[in-house]
Design a protein around this motif. Sequence first.
Motif, PDB file in Angstrom:
ATOM      1  N   ALA A  57       0.838  -1.209   0.000  1.00 33.76           N
ATOM      2  CA  ALA A  57       0.000   0.000   0.000  1.00 33.76           C
ATOM      3  C   ALA A  57       0.866   1.250   0.000  1.00 33.76           C
ATOM      4  O   ALA A  57       0.548   2.249  -0.663  1.00 33.76           O
ATOM      5  N   TYR A  58       1.966   1.214   0.737  1.00 30.54           N
ATOM      6  CA  TYR A  58       2.888   2.350   0.793  1.00 30.54           C
ATOM      7  C   TYR A  58       3.433   2.666  -0.606  1.00 30.54           C
ATOM      8  O   TYR A  58       3.438   3.831  -1.044  1.00 30.54           O
ATOM      9  N   PHE A  59       3.877   1.644  -1.331  1.00 27.48           N
ATOM     10  CA  PHE A  59       4.466   1.894  -2.642  1.00 27.48           C
ATOM     11  C   PHE A  59       3.423   2.246  -3.693  1.00 27.48           C
ATOM     12  O   PHE A  59       3.721   2.993  -4.635  1.00 27.48           O
ATOM     13  N   ARG A  60       2.197   1.762  -3.546  1.00 27.95           N
ATOM     14  CA  ARG A  60       1.148   2.230  -4.447  1.00 27.95           C
ATOM     15  C   ARG A  60       0.929   3.727  -4.253  1.00 27.95           C
ATOM     16  O   ARG A  60       0.774   4.475  -5.225  1.00 27.95           O
ATOM     17  N   ARG A  61       0.926   4.159  -2.991  1.00 28.55           N
ATOM     18  CA  ARG A  61       0.740   5.579  -2.708  1.00 28.55           C
ATOM     19  C   ARG A  61       1.900   6.396  -3.269  1.00 28.55           C
ATOM     20  O   ARG A  61       1.699   7.475  -3.854  1.00 28.55           O
ATOM     21  N   LYS A  62       3.108   5.891  -3.112  1.00 28.85           N
ATOM     22  CA  LYS A  62       4.273   6.622  -3.601  1.00 28.85           C
ATOM     23  C   LYS A  62       4.293   6.700  -5.130  1.00 28.85           C
ATOM     24  O   LYS A  62       4.726   7.700  -5.698  1.00 28.85           O
ATOM     25  N   PHE A  63       3.810   5.652  -5.794  1.00 28.99           N
ATOM     26  CA  PHE A  63       3.770   5.692  -7.252  1.00 28.99           C
ATOM     27  C   PHE A  63       2.761   6.720  -7.747  1.00 28.99           C
ATOM     28  O   PHE A  63       2.967   7.328  -8.801  1.00 28.99           O
ATOM     29  N   THR A  64       1.671   6.941  -7.008  1.00 29.45           N
ATOM     30  CA  THR A  64       0.735   7.993  -7.428  1.00 29.45           C
ATOM     31  C   THR A  64       1.395   9.362  -7.375  1.00 29.45           C
ATOM     32  O   THR A  64       1.053  10.263  -8.154  1.00 29.45           O
ATOM     33  N   GLU A  65       2.354   9.529  -6.470  1.00 33.37           N
ATOM     34  CA  GLU A  65       3.040  10.814  -6.312  1.00 33.37           C
ATOM     35  C   GLU A  65       4.239  10.942  -7.250  1.00 33.37           C
ATOM     36  O   GLU A  65       4.541  12.047  -7.726  1.00 33.37           O
ATOM     37  N   ARG A  66       4.894   9.821  -7.520  1.00 35.28           N
ATOM     38  CA  ARG A  66       6.210   9.883  -8.163  1.00 35.28           C
ATOM     39  C   ARG A  66       6.211   9.523  -9.636  1.00 35.28           C
ATOM     40  O   ARG A  66       7.095   9.980 -10.373  1.00 35.28           O
ATOM     41  N   PHE A  67       5.288   8.690 -10.074  1.00 34.84           N
ATOM     42  CA  PHE A  67       5.317   8.217 -11.458  1.00 34.84           C
ATOM     43  C   PHE A  67       4.777   9.308 -12.381  1.00 34.84           C
ATOM     44  O   PHE A  67       4.319  10.355 -11.943  1.00 34.84           O
ATOM     45  N   PHE A  68       4.833   9.059 -13.660  1.00 31.20           N
ATOM     46  CA  PHE A  68       4.447  10.056 -14.653  1.00 31.20           C
ATOM     47  C   PHE A  68       2.962  10.401 -14.572  1.00 31.20           C
ATOM     48  O   PHE A  68       2.552  11.493 -14.930  1.00 31.20           O
ATOM     49  N   TYR A  69       2.153   9.460 -14.127  1.00 31.75           N
ATOM     50  CA  TYR A  69       0.718   9.701 -13.954  1.00 31.75           C
ATOM     51  C   TYR A  69       0.198   8.762 -12.872  1.00 31.75           C
ATOM     52  O   TYR A  69       0.867   7.795 -12.485  1.00 31.75           O
ATOM     53  N   ASP A  70      -0.986   9.031 -12.394  1.00 28.79           N
ATOM     54  CA  ASP A  70      -1.618   8.269 -11.318  1.00 28.79           C
ATOM     55  C   ASP A  70      -2.195   6.972 -11.878  1.00 28.79           C
ATOM     56  O   ASP A  70      -3.026   6.995 -12.789  1.00 28.79           O
ATOM     57  N   TYR A  71      -1.771   5.834 -11.328  1.00 29.65           N
ATOM     58  CA  TYR A  71      -2.231   4.550 -11.840  1.00 29.65           C
ATOM     59  C   TYR A  71      -3.742   4.384 -11.734  1.00 29.65           C
ATOM     60  O   TYR A  71      -4.346   3.580 -12.455  1.00 29.65           O
ATOM     61  N   ARG A  72      -4.387   5.151 -10.870  1.00 29.95           N
ATOM     62  CA  ARG A  72      -5.835   5.027 -10.702  1.00 29.95           C
ATOM     63  C   ARG A  72      -6.609   5.642 -11.882  1.00 29.95           C
ATOM     64  O   ARG A  72      -7.822   5.488 -11.972  1.00 29.95           O
ATOM     65  N   THR A  73      -5.900   6.318 -12.765  1.00 27.01           N
ATOM     66  CA  THR A  73      -6.543   6.900 -13.958  1.00 27.01           C
ATOM     67  C   THR A  73      -6.317   6.054 -15.205  1.00 27.01           C
ATOM     68  O   THR A  73      -6.594   6.517 -16.320  1.00 27.01           O
ATOM     69  N   VAL A  74      -5.837   4.824 -15.045  1.00 20.11           N
ATOM     70  CA  VAL A  74      -5.495   3.990 -16.197  1.00 20.11           C
ATOM     71  C   VAL A  74      -6.689   3.788 -17.121  1.00 20.11           C
ATOM     72  O   VAL A  74      -6.567   3.872 -18.349  1.00 20.11           O
ATOM     73  N   ASP A  75      -7.857   3.526 -16.584  1.00 19.22           N
ATOM     74  CA  ASP A  75      -9.018   3.252 -17.440  1.00 19.22           C
ATOM     75  C   ASP A  75      -9.331   4.443 -18.346  1.00 19.22           C
ATOM     76  O   ASP A  75      -9.566   4.276 -19.557  1.00 19.22           O
TER      77      ASP A  75
END
Length: 741
Positions: A57-75
């Motif tokens: 859960a920690y790394f999912r949260r960090k990826f929303t902050e750090r990656f090029f875009y938020d994984y929750r917007t994939v659809d």
Amino acid sequence: MKNTVALFLIGFSTMLCAQHISSDSVLGVNELATVLKPETKAEFSEENNITEKQLAAYFRRKFTERFFYDYRTVDNRLALYNEKYHNFEDHKSRAQDHISKYADSTQWVLPFNYLNGDKVNAYALRHLARQHKMADIILTYFNEDRDPKHIQYFETQMRSLNTALESGAYEKIEDGNGVYEVFRSGYRILNWLWIHNLILNEAEYSDRDQLTTIATLLQHGQHLYERNQEFQPGNHQTRGMSALAMLSILLRDFEGTELWYNTAMQRLSEHLDKEINDDGFQFERSVHYHMSDINNYYYVYQLAKINNITINTSWKNKLEGLFSTLAKIAYPDKSAPVLQDDTEIPWAETNDISKVMTLGYLLFEDPEFGYFASDNVDDRMYWFLNQNQLHLLQNIERKKPSYGSLALTDTHYYIMREGWNANDKMMMISAGLDKDKPDHQHGDMLGIQAMANGHAILPNYQVRYSLKDFELFKNSMVKNVALVDNELQGKQWTSNKGGSGFGKFGNLPKPTVINWTTHKDYDLFIGKHDGFDNVGVSYSRQVISVKNDFWIVKDNFSSDQEHEYKQVWQGHYTNENGSNLLRATAPDASGHDILQLYATDTVITSGSRGKNWSQVSKLNKKNFSFLTLIYPYKGYENRIDETSETLNLNEWNINASLSKIQNAVYTIISKENTAYFFNANNILFKELSVRTSKNADFIIQKVGNTYQITSTSADQNSFTVSKLKSPEKTKTLLPGETWEL
């Protein structure tokens, strides 16, 4: 017994505390918490008992902050992607190709067979190692009702590599097709990061699966870090260090990743400094390697911006310059010439730079970049844009570039440009040889390419490493160059010892640029190379762009022995006047003529892969020069009239005249107050008399009451002039030098 157990637990606890990231094995999921930085551990309520669920859960949260875009917007992002690119069938085809060839738990060392029983070769193994079709498999997962088998296939294939690592059963040719070779490892990391963020929200991708991917990426990062402590020239290390920098930013919660970041940025800065020439072009002199480097630096630059990490301003300047350089070399139709190992579309005659220039616009919002842009970036790069950049795509500002004729004086590309209208003419001359790593360079020294009326009239061709005739298309018979006897420019051919198909020449001509001059009425290039020294022939080439009209190419050969001298011209030609007039006609009835002003002997037409070239020869001569006029036209009536005894080209007159002193024939191409002289030594132009110390090439222009004499010879010459009854004046002119009287 209790004391023994207590001692064991103390020892086990100490071992865990001393745990570090290994390059030779992948940490177990239960070991990941032991290599977190203390400040990261402190973010958990019970830092000594961090669960899988908490860590994932920690790394999912960090990826929303750090990656090029938020994984929750994939659809939503996928819906827009499918609408823009319409390539889900292509993804499906590529996915099926990969799955049909390799088991999910595949082997990673040769020899082994595809699932159909055929042998896997080294070329295929390197593409398996890149995992570039794994992204197609995951995109097919989304496009086909989220069948979990696609994610399971990805997870199992990743684990099979980890198993191979533990047992040592993986390909280890570090400078060939090694699975962990820096380029292939870096490419794999990029693809797996892309996939990881795509499926973070999927139930099939469990907490343990996510952490296994992270553990695998950590091992890859440590492997890259340990093996790249020194600079190695070339795009392979650049690709790997780009990936290492990405990992160090995204996974900066782990011990040692700051060392990864420092090493990656130091190596990348060295590559920027040493491999991006001051004129802005990537040192391997290929458009595709140039664009590949743009991507390598983009990922890091963009990720650093997202994470508020300050990067030296030289990075920004160099990256922006990479885009500017593509604009400088672009054809009027917004494509780019084919240069060296361009490999995207074999036998294509131009390069599509629209998508990479779109990326440049999104980064820097420069309307001149926007001029070349499409409404999309490359389909894979789409997944590395942030939301603001997607919005920018909707309204790209475009401004026609202001670049005219110019030289990239470090890379040694010379551009003779008429303008930016669709039918304008442009010629590029290649006159450089990288001193450190010319592996991707072709046998095209002093070769030319040209576009006119929207067509690549003197083309070069893209190549593919795996094709059997790669060596042919890398060498001089498919270039617009001059040759001697059966000599080609590229010598000592060697293929990659890993068997990937890539090959290079051990010896290429060393060029010397003698002069480059731009003028409002003409552009002048003069150069030579030593490619025929081995057969005792000296060679030089002069190229003149007579602006808004035509080009003149003069190839000069000198030897103590007789040879066959040749020019090679790419294109589909007919012979309108033996070897002295070749013609090519495009589907829209525009065309170009190649006119020999000094008589030649033979012409031979050859071809391969649907491409043709004509070889014009002069036989059994010690010294000879081809004086060639390349004349683009639009419409049949504007061609060179092969039936006429006199040559008049758009008001230009071409005459052969007799020298008053030595009875030597010279050629004059003249119009109103301008004349181009070739092989002249004593001439009269209007009221100006000119005498030279030896046969010379030069331009005379009358501007008002002033005369300008410009030497276009490949060596210096002494000019003696007189005007009416004025006393004579003498001056020695260097190539390209102008004397105003």
